[in-house]
Design a protein around this motif. Sequence first.
Motif, PDB file in Angstrom:
ATOM      1  N   LEU A   5      25.364 -31.922 -17.725  1.00 52.98           N
ATOM      2  CA  LEU A   5      25.624 -32.015 -18.955  1.00 52.98           C
ATOM      3  C   LEU A   5      25.778 -33.568 -19.799  1.00 52.98           C
ATOM      4  N   SER A   6      25.116 -34.495 -18.758  1.00 54.22           N
ATOM      5  CA  SER A   6      24.657 -35.404 -19.318  1.00 54.22           C
ATOM      6  C   SER A   6      24.284 -35.394 -20.552  1.00 54.22           C
ATOM      7  N   SER A   7      24.472 -36.933 -21.922  1.00 52.72           N
ATOM      8  CA  SER A   7      23.333 -36.914 -22.558  1.00 52.72           C
ATOM      9  C   SER A   7      22.149 -37.977 -22.048  1.00 52.72           C
ATOM     10  N   ALA A   8      21.803 -38.024 -23.514  1.00 52.33           N
ATOM     11  CA  ALA A   8      20.819 -39.219 -23.141  1.00 52.33           C
ATOM     12  C   ALA A   8      21.647 -39.987 -22.976  1.00 52.33           C
ATOM     13  N   GLU A   9      22.979 -40.481 -24.087  1.00 51.08           N
ATOM     14  CA  GLU A   9      23.790 -41.608 -24.377  1.00 51.08           C
ATOM     15  C   GLU A   9      24.622 -41.912 -22.938  1.00 51.08           C
ATOM     16  N   ASP A  10      24.644 -41.311 -21.739  1.00 52.91           N
ATOM     17  CA  ASP A  10      25.500 -40.890 -20.689  1.00 52.91           C
ATOM     18  C   ASP A  10      24.102 -41.767 -19.868  1.00 52.91           C
ATOM     19  N   ILE A  11      23.064 -41.592 -19.974  1.00 56.45           N
ATOM     20  CA  ILE A  11      21.724 -41.887 -18.686  1.00 56.45           C
ATOM     21  C   ILE A  11      21.946 -43.413 -19.369  1.00 56.45           C
ATOM     22  N   ALA A  12      21.597 -43.857 -20.326  1.00 56.40           N
ATOM     23  CA  ALA A  12      21.512 -45.295 -21.104  1.00 56.40           C
ATOM     24  C   ALA A  12      22.860 -45.838 -20.669  1.00 56.40           C
TER      25      ALA A  12
END
Length: 407
Positions: free
Chosen positions: A160-167
């Motif tokens: 469910l993680s988005s690129a924004e969460d990883i960033a």
Amino acid sequence: MGIIHINKLKPGMVLDQEVRDINGRLLLKIDKEIQSSHIRIFKIWGITEVNIRGNNGNKNPSTGPADPELIEKIKENTQDLFRHADLEHPALKEIFRISVLFRCQHNFPENDKNISLAVADTGEATVEKDFLQKLQKETITLPEIPSIVFELNEVIANPLSSAEDIAQVVHRSPSLTALLLKIVNSPFYGFPSKIDKISLAVTLIGTREISGLALGISLISLFNNIPKEILSMHSFLRHSLACGIISRVLAAHKSLPQTEQLFVSGLLHDLGRLILYSYFPEESRNLLSRARSTDTLLYLQENDYLGCNHTHLIKHLLQLWKLPMVLENNVFFHHSPLEAQQPVPATLVHLADIITNGLGIGTSGERFVPPLDHAAWENLGLSPTCFDVVTKQATHQFFALESMLDV
Ligand SMILES: [Fe+2]
Ligand SMILES: [Fe+2]
């Protein structure tokens, strides 16, 4: 046939070798006539040189020093560094040829200058056969894996993680953020426009690639305290980075899908020596001195003197840190790749180490070019003709990324 720079490429020229991007994707097949649209695509994907048929290419891209005496001297020195490698073997013959040209072009300092030889060997008295037990019994405290690596793996594993969460996780470490942006903006990836956000980098190059890069960068920066009198840390990092990049470019030429794993494996392949130099400086000085005075290969001298070599040390550390098995496969077996469960990626790191030592980009303490495992080479199925392009692509990326070593 000859290799020419992308800026000298003209429509109508014919390819003498297929062109692939850094991820191994085919951009143009061999025998194709080049159109202006192809040149534009090559530039977008960071291709710097291509192999052209006929007389249009430059057969010998190296101008090198004009002084023939100097060339001869460099050739002689390089030959000495290849003394443990079989120069009759076609792969080593080609690596030797490229190494001489590269050393002529770049006039790299001799590796010996980066290795301390100040302390003379004291003889047979100080053999440290129980070395690995010392580590295993945890009588020394090894550094802990940075928590950001775990956090990053966790967020990446969550579907469910988005690129924004990883960033957001990456942003907790400003130095990691800066380094990742520097890498994704370099010819290593060859994107046409500037990437100024980690979330965009994640979207463009993928979560596995980002986590691999973050892992490699975080781990290598754990050891920054090698005593200067033993080995230059800068030189060690150059060797590691070059081996990582060459491993990755070789993987792309083999069309392996996980090129970032090869980059991290190459980056970490000699990390065991950092444990040695950082925690056992006296033994390290004796070891380097012994290898020097006997003109032997360092990893064989490690076996004799320590009862284990640097690959055993890094295996211990990777297991302690519970890192992916694929890293253990590639790193632990980089001197004996056919013993690995997956011999092909381990052989690529093995080969990248040989090329890095041949070119003389930094050193991890080894003076000589390690021998090639002939059977592993046969099993790999590469042709020595690929080394020219591989080395050019890899060194181009290396020089673009080199400044990250000073961060
Ligand atoms: Fe090694
Ligand atoms: Fe190495």
